[in-house]
Write an enzyme that holds these catalytic residues in place. Sequence first.
Site, PDB file in Angstrom:
ATOM      1  N   ALA A 186      35.691  37.112  47.760  1.00  0.00           N
ATOM      2  CA  ALA A 186      35.320  38.322  47.137  1.00  0.00           C
ATOM      3  C   ALA A 186      35.889  39.623  47.632  1.00  0.00           C
ATOM      4  CB  ALA A 186      33.595  38.591  47.543  1.00  0.00           C
ATOM      5  N   ALA A 187      37.164  39.296  48.555  1.00  0.00           N
ATOM      6  CA  ALA A 187      37.984  40.523  48.904  1.00  0.00           C
ATOM      7  C   ALA A 187      38.468  41.177  47.662  1.00  0.00           C
ATOM      8  CB  ALA A 187      39.100  39.993  49.801  1.00  0.00           C
ATOM      9  N   GLY A 188      38.924  40.282  46.686  1.00  0.00           N
ATOM     10  CA  GLY A 188      39.340  41.056  45.591  1.00  0.00           C
ATOM     11  C   GLY A 188      38.382  41.878  44.706  1.00  0.00           C
ATOM     12  N   ASP A 189      37.052  41.168  44.863  1.00  0.00           N
ATOM     13  CA  ASP A 189      35.887  41.786  44.243  1.00  0.00           C
ATOM     14  C   ASP A 189      35.491  43.101  44.912  1.00  0.00           C
ATOM     15  OD1 ASP A 189      35.795  39.578  42.287  1.00  0.00           O
ATOM     16  OD2 ASP A 189      34.475  38.714  43.741  1.00  0.00           O
TER      17      ASP A 189
HETATM   18  O1  RIB Z   1      35.752  36.151  43.617  1.00  0.00           O
HETATM   19  C1  RIB Z   1      34.780  35.418  44.471  1.00  0.00           C
HETATM   20  C2  RIB Z   1      33.690  34.811  43.517  1.00  0.00           C
HETATM   21  O2  RIB Z   1      34.369  33.950  42.694  1.00  0.00           O
HETATM   22  C3  RIB Z   1      32.811  33.941  44.182  1.00  0.00           C
HETATM   23  O3  RIB Z   1      31.656  34.619  44.540  1.00  0.00           O
HETATM   24  C4  RIB Z   1      32.349  32.779  43.080  1.00  0.00           C
HETATM   25  O4  RIB Z   1      31.240  32.994  42.474  1.00  0.00           O
HETATM   26  C5  RIB Z   1      33.797  32.771  42.020  1.00  0.00           C
HETATM   27  O5  RIB Z   1      33.272  33.613  40.964  1.00  0.00           O
END
Ligand code: RIB
Length: 305
Positions: free
Chosen positions: A242-245
């Site tokens: 989730a760093a990219g998120d």
């Molecule tokens: O970017 C991370 C996410 O990728 C995770 O939370 C997982 O659910 C996948 O979708």
Amino acid sequence: MICVVGSINTDLVIEVEKIPRPGETIAGKSLAHYPGGKGANQAVAAARLGAQVAMFGVLGSDQSGDDLRAGLLRNNVDVQGVERAEDIPSGLAVISVAKSSENAITVVAGANALVNRQFIDRHIKQLSRCDIVLLQLEIPLDTIDYLLHLLPSDRPLVILDPAPAQDISHLPLDRIDVLTPNENELELLTGSCDIEVGSRLLISRGVKNVICTAGADGAYLTNANAHTHFPALSVTPIDATAAGDAFNGALAWALQTRSLSDAIPYACAAGALAATKKGAQPSLPVLGEIEKMLKNKGQGTHRAK
Ligand code: RIB
């Protein structure tokens, strides 16, 4: 208002010494459940910084669907655009996180596969009226294509995180204001492992701005006018999930009131901070953490290349 159209998953996270090779069996050190999904993570990332965010996606009518919906609400994400489907489970990701902080992710789309053209038809009015639409590729690619064609040409601003990487060359690339690949995704999209060459190729195909995230090397913004480097903020990463998120959610939040060049340091800080904590949504920072990091590291300046 930021509208996120994308996936919502439960993450089953197994801590391992190293990512197993094909055919290898290894012992996991621990197992944990976290709320995740690239779409939901990015919605929560922006909401934690104070943005007004609406999530658009589909959950199953199962217990994890109830839990994931409640988690979004707890993070002040509007869930009126989150539908519930019968007879299909909510999205699930199985994630191995190695000691090195690298991960390997397998996603079972489940209800996320129902974010289709009919879904977009039901929500297009609201999506067309918001300020920023934030997209990833964990819902059907056809849906992204359809939505990009339907959105008015001048607004909202469209940010597309091309993850997980897949061929997007047939999409209306000129409707993408900001594309945010990491280095691997950029190589897959363009065939080039040179960030400037690959980014310029995407610009020549119509994308307005490319921000390539390059881990410890920071990020590169490329558009018709410039190719600019933004240094990374150094942290000790323990889980890159989730760093990219975090980067994309913070970017959307910052772009509401800032230029791209001024927004990117916030996004870099959010991505770096997310890598210092375990799990997807539990790792997403609040504004105070980002501001403290930018202040301490003296970031916010960048050099043009
Ligand atoms: O970017 C991370 C996410 O990728 C995770 O939370 C997982 O659910 C996948 O979708």
